[in-house]
Design a protein around this motif. Sequence first.
Motif, PDB file in Angstrom:
ATOM      1  N   ILE A 151       0.626  -5.598  -0.101  1.00  0.00           N
ATOM      2  CA  ILE A 151      -0.540  -5.785  -0.972  1.00  0.00           C
ATOM      3  C   ILE A 151      -1.021  -4.463  -1.567  1.00  0.00           C
ATOM      4  O   ILE A 151      -1.940  -4.450  -2.384  1.00  0.00           O
ATOM      5  CB  ILE A 151      -1.704  -6.469  -0.236  1.00  0.00           C
ATOM      6  N   ARG A 152      -0.396  -3.353  -1.145  1.00  0.00           N
ATOM      7  CA  ARG A 152      -0.918  -2.037  -1.530  1.00  0.00           C
ATOM      8  C   ARG A 152      -1.024  -1.862  -3.041  1.00  0.00           C
ATOM      9  O   ARG A 152      -2.041  -1.397  -3.545  1.00  0.00           O
ATOM     10  CB  ARG A 152      -0.043  -0.923  -0.940  1.00  0.00           C
ATOM     11  N   LYS A 153       0.027  -2.187  -3.796  1.00  0.00           N
ATOM     12  CA  LYS A 153       0.033  -1.939  -5.234  1.00  0.00           C
ATOM     13  C   LYS A 153      -1.133  -2.641  -5.929  1.00  0.00           C
ATOM     14  O   LYS A 153      -1.895  -2.028  -6.674  1.00  0.00           O
ATOM     15  CB  LYS A 153       1.352  -2.380  -5.853  1.00  0.00           C
ATOM     16  N   GLU A 154      -1.274  -3.948  -5.661  1.00  0.00           N
ATOM     17  CA  GLU A 154      -2.362  -4.694  -6.285  1.00  0.00           C
ATOM     18  C   GLU A 154      -3.717  -4.174  -5.843  1.00  0.00           C
ATOM     19  O   GLU A 154      -4.645  -4.032  -6.652  1.00  0.00           O
ATOM     20  CB  GLU A 154      -2.249  -6.176  -5.937  1.00  0.00           C
ATOM     21  N   ALA A 155      -3.852  -3.858  -4.553  1.00  0.00           N
ATOM     22  CA  ALA A 155      -5.128  -3.383  -4.031  1.00  0.00           C
ATOM     23  C   ALA A 155      -5.512  -2.033  -4.621  1.00  0.00           C
ATOM     24  O   ALA A 155      -6.668  -1.833  -5.032  1.00  0.00           O
ATOM     25  CB  ALA A 155      -5.053  -3.281  -2.509  1.00  0.00           C
ATOM     26  N   MET A 156      -4.562  -1.113  -4.689  1.00  0.00           N
ATOM     27  CA  MET A 156      -4.873   0.215  -5.212  1.00  0.00           C
ATOM     28  C   MET A 156      -5.241   0.155  -6.692  1.00  0.00           C
ATOM     29  O   MET A 156      -6.121   0.883  -7.158  1.00  0.00           O
ATOM     30  CB  MET A 156      -3.692   1.159  -4.984  1.00  0.00           C
ATOM     31  N   GLU A 157      -4.582  -0.714  -7.446  1.00  0.00           N
ATOM     32  CA  GLU A 157      -4.951  -0.888  -8.855  1.00  0.00           C
ATOM     33  C   GLU A 157      -6.364  -1.443  -8.980  1.00  0.00           C
ATOM     34  O   GLU A 157      -7.152  -0.995  -9.823  1.00  0.00           O
ATOM     35  CB  GLU A 157      -3.946  -1.803  -9.548  1.00  0.00           C
ATOM     36  N   ALA A 158      -6.697  -2.420  -8.132  1.00  0.00           N
ATOM     37  CA  ALA A 158      -8.039  -2.998  -8.168  1.00  0.00           C
ATOM     38  C   ALA A 158      -9.089  -1.964  -7.776  1.00  0.00           C
ATOM     39  O   ALA A 158     -10.153  -1.869  -8.412  1.00  0.00           O
ATOM     40  CB  ALA A 158      -8.112  -4.206  -7.234  1.00  0.00           C
ATOM     41  N   LEU A 159      -8.811  -1.175  -6.759  1.00  0.00           N
ATOM     42  CA  LEU A 159      -9.759  -0.145  -6.319  1.00  0.00           C
ATOM     43  C   LEU A 159      -9.915   0.937  -7.378  1.00  0.00           C
ATOM     44  O   LEU A 159     -11.018   1.467  -7.580  1.00  0.00           O
ATOM     45  CB  LEU A 159      -9.281   0.455  -4.992  1.00  0.00           C
ATOM     46  N   LEU A 195      -5.066   1.940   2.816  1.00  0.00           N
ATOM     47  CA  LEU A 195      -3.893   1.657   2.005  1.00  0.00           C
ATOM     48  C   LEU A 195      -3.363   2.828   1.199  1.00  0.00           C
ATOM     49  O   LEU A 195      -2.209   2.780   0.746  1.00  0.00           O
ATOM     50  CB  LEU A 195      -4.206   0.496   1.046  1.00  0.00           C
ATOM     51  N   GLN A 196      -4.143   3.872   1.014  1.00  0.00           N
ATOM     52  CA  GLN A 196      -3.745   4.902   0.053  1.00  0.00           C
ATOM     53  C   GLN A 196      -2.393   5.527   0.384  1.00  0.00           C
ATOM     54  O   GLN A 196      -1.634   5.884  -0.524  1.00  0.00           O
ATOM     55  CB  GLN A 196      -4.813   5.994  -0.045  1.00  0.00           C
TER      56      GLN A 196
END
Length: 264
Positions: free
Chosen positions: A219-227, A113-114
């Motif tokens: 979903i990238r924004k939410e996923a990257m914040e979570a990671l 996702l990055q």
Amino acid sequence: MTKIYEVDSWKAFLDLVESEALRGWAFRGQRDAEWHLESSLTRRLRMFVPADQWADREQRAIRVFKRKAHYFLNDTSALKDDFRCLALMQHHGAPTRLLDFTKSPYVASYFALQSCTTPAAVYAVNTPALWHEATPPGLPQMTRDAIDPRNSDSLSRYYLSNQYPIVWPGEPWSMDRRIVAQAGTFMLPGRIDVSVEQLLNEYEYEEPILAKIILNPEIRKEAMEALYRMNISSATLFPDLDGLARSIQYELEVSWIGSSGPRK
């Protein structure tokens, strides 16, 4: 056959990778879901080298690296171990037949996702089943121990010869910092003229072997914040100055001002 999953939310991804269906599997993130599961060596050779010369060119590349890499190494022991040497080449950007995987689905999702702008993918391989079955049905003479690339001459015989439709999951006995930081492992194919997906799907194993999780780029924004909150970033996955510099890509996107977490 490859089992296909499509997920439209970060929660759906977490539910899937934390389920019993994929427990203990190894994962690989790719930022384009259309990309095949194949090595950098295969892609490079296909672009520039006639197919009948692939085996010779690969072996020459390894010889060249071994002859010159000692200038840059304090410890040259890796150059005496063919599998470690391949891992070292991969680490520093040389095209090799190794495919980087990780035991962490979260690390794999980061790589997927990055930088994605279109659907990305996380491939999952059932490494426990692949390890225990060792070789595909129909090749009983090739035991797990026989094809272990960490054994003397096994890499040359079963992999660099480019003859056998096998895939071996694992790591060298001695692992570098990046492998440790990324919970890394490798898929080592016995042939580079076909994709690893083709090799894994060529035979009927007793258990499911391969899955592909397609990630909606929304979903990238939410996923990257979570990671980011999980401390998964280029700075931690590549624990050196190069990794810190790479991490600035995401630092450009985030702001803590007036927010409980990173935001654009």
